[in-house]
Scaffold this motif. Structure first.
Motif, PDB file in Angstrom:
ATOM      1  N   ASP A 163       0.854  -1.183   0.000  1.00  0.00           N
ATOM      2  CA  ASP A 163       0.000   0.000   0.000  1.00  0.00           C
ATOM      3  C   ASP A 163       0.890   1.233   0.000  1.00  0.00           C
ATOM      4  O   ASP A 163       2.102   1.151   0.260  1.00  0.00           O
ATOM      5  N   ASN A 165       0.976   5.865   0.318  1.00  0.00           N
ATOM      6  CA  ASN A 165       0.404   7.166   0.651  1.00  0.00           C
ATOM      7  C   ASN A 165       0.823   8.138  -0.447  1.00  0.00           C
ATOM      8  O   ASN A 165       2.005   8.463  -0.581  1.00  0.00           O
ATOM      9  N   LYS A 167      -0.021  11.255  -0.778  1.00  0.00           N
ATOM     10  CA  LYS A 167      -0.020  12.651  -0.356  1.00  0.00           C
ATOM     11  C   LYS A 167       1.271  13.037   0.359  1.00  0.00           C
ATOM     12  O   LYS A 167       1.452  14.204   0.703  1.00  0.00           O
ATOM     13  N   ALA A 168       2.144  12.072   0.593  1.00  0.00           N
ATOM     14  CA  ALA A 168       3.407  12.346   1.286  1.00  0.00           C
ATOM     15  C   ALA A 168       4.441  12.830   0.271  1.00  0.00           C
ATOM     16  O   ALA A 168       5.348  12.097  -0.133  1.00  0.00           O
ATOM     17  N   GLY A 230       5.034  10.424  -3.220  1.00  0.00           N
ATOM     18  CA  GLY A 230       4.368   9.586  -2.228  1.00  0.00           C
ATOM     19  C   GLY A 230       5.333   8.544  -1.707  1.00  0.00           C
ATOM     20  O   GLY A 230       6.525   8.535  -2.046  1.00  0.00           O
ATOM     21  N   GLU A 254       0.447   7.497  -8.889  1.00  0.00           N
ATOM     22  CA  GLU A 254       0.000   6.106  -8.825  1.00  0.00           C
ATOM     23  C   GLU A 254       0.374   5.318 -10.075  1.00  0.00           C
ATOM     24  O   GLU A 254      -0.098   4.194 -10.260  1.00  0.00           O
TER      25      GLU A 254
END
Length: 255
Positions: A163, A165, A167-168, A230, A254
């Protein structure tokens, strides 16, 4: 003797320090280490931090979220409650940047000690300075090697989850050439050079024509000012623990 800036839990002090200069004496920085002081530099140290103040800062940073700047301001306040902004006496004597540097070195020394490298000549291997969850089956550590050879022993298999993140985000460093990697690949993050070599050799898929999907729009956007868009990691599905040397920085959203 030498004039030394000593940083302690009781404040910032300026004291004369007398080193041993006997023919069989150790270098100055090792004499400071034996006295419970971590010097900011190895060659001709002018600043040293007591082990106690570094332990106290790490505890405050973990439990209270205290930043390095706030903790140094606290030391200034303890040194002079009336004029904390005047401590140290001059701008050239400010030891905030030294505290940033020494804290990173202190963290690395503690990790090396906890991992058992204090009395070994071997260099740490990738991911060897962090711990994996002890309950997960690890051949040769908590499970016999011959047990995992039987494919019917499904209970010894790992179930992993990947998985991320998105937004990081992380900006490019202004002084990338002056950075020193202390834990490149020794923790949860992968090694920088092999990972970027893999990215350079990877063929990215063409951009999607869909314009109503947030994730696709983020992937197609320009990230010239970002070093990472991310972060992604691999965890154990049973216990939720991170796998050492498995976290990476995303470069294309992504995609």
């Amino acid at each position: 003797s030498d004039f030394l800036t000593l940083v302690d839990m009781t404040g910032i002090h300026f004291l004369w320090v007398h080193y041993c200069v006997c023919p069989t004496s150790q270098p100055f920085h090792k004499q400071l280490l034996k006295s419970g002081l971590l010097p900011a530099t190895i060659d001709q140290p002018k600043t040293a931090f007591f082990f106690s103040v570094l332990i106290d800062f790490i505890c405050n940073n973990l439990e209270c979220g205290t930043s390095t700047s706030n903790y140094y301001n606290r030391l200034q306040r303890i040194t002079s409650n009336i004029f904390p902004h005047l401590m140290p006496m001059s701008a050239s004597a400010d030891r905030y940047h030294e505290l940033l540097q020494v804290c990173c070195q202190w963290w690395l020394l503690k990790l090396l000690k906890w991992a058992g490298f204090g009395h070994q000549c071997d260099s740490p291997k990738p991911g060897s300075l962090v711990l994996f969850y002890p309950t997960c089956p690890q051949p040769g550590i908590n499970v016999y090697l011959d047990v995992t050879n039987d494919s019917s022993n499904w209970k010894y298999n790992w179930t992993l989850i990947l998985d991320g993140n998105f937004k990081a985000e992380h900006l490019h460093d202004r002084q990338m050439g002056g950075q020193v990697w202390l834990m490149d690949g020794l923790g949860f993050m992968v090694s920088w050079s092999p990972y970027h070599e893999y990215l350079a050799a990877t063929n990215y898929p063409p951009e999607s024509s869909c314009n109503n999907h947030r994730a696709i729009n983020q992937a197609n956007s320009v990230h010239a000012q970002l070093e990472a868009t991310g972060i992604g990691a691999t965890t154990c599905a049973h216990h939720g623990c991170f796998i050492p040397h498995s976290a990476v920085d995303f470069q294309k959203g992504e995609r």
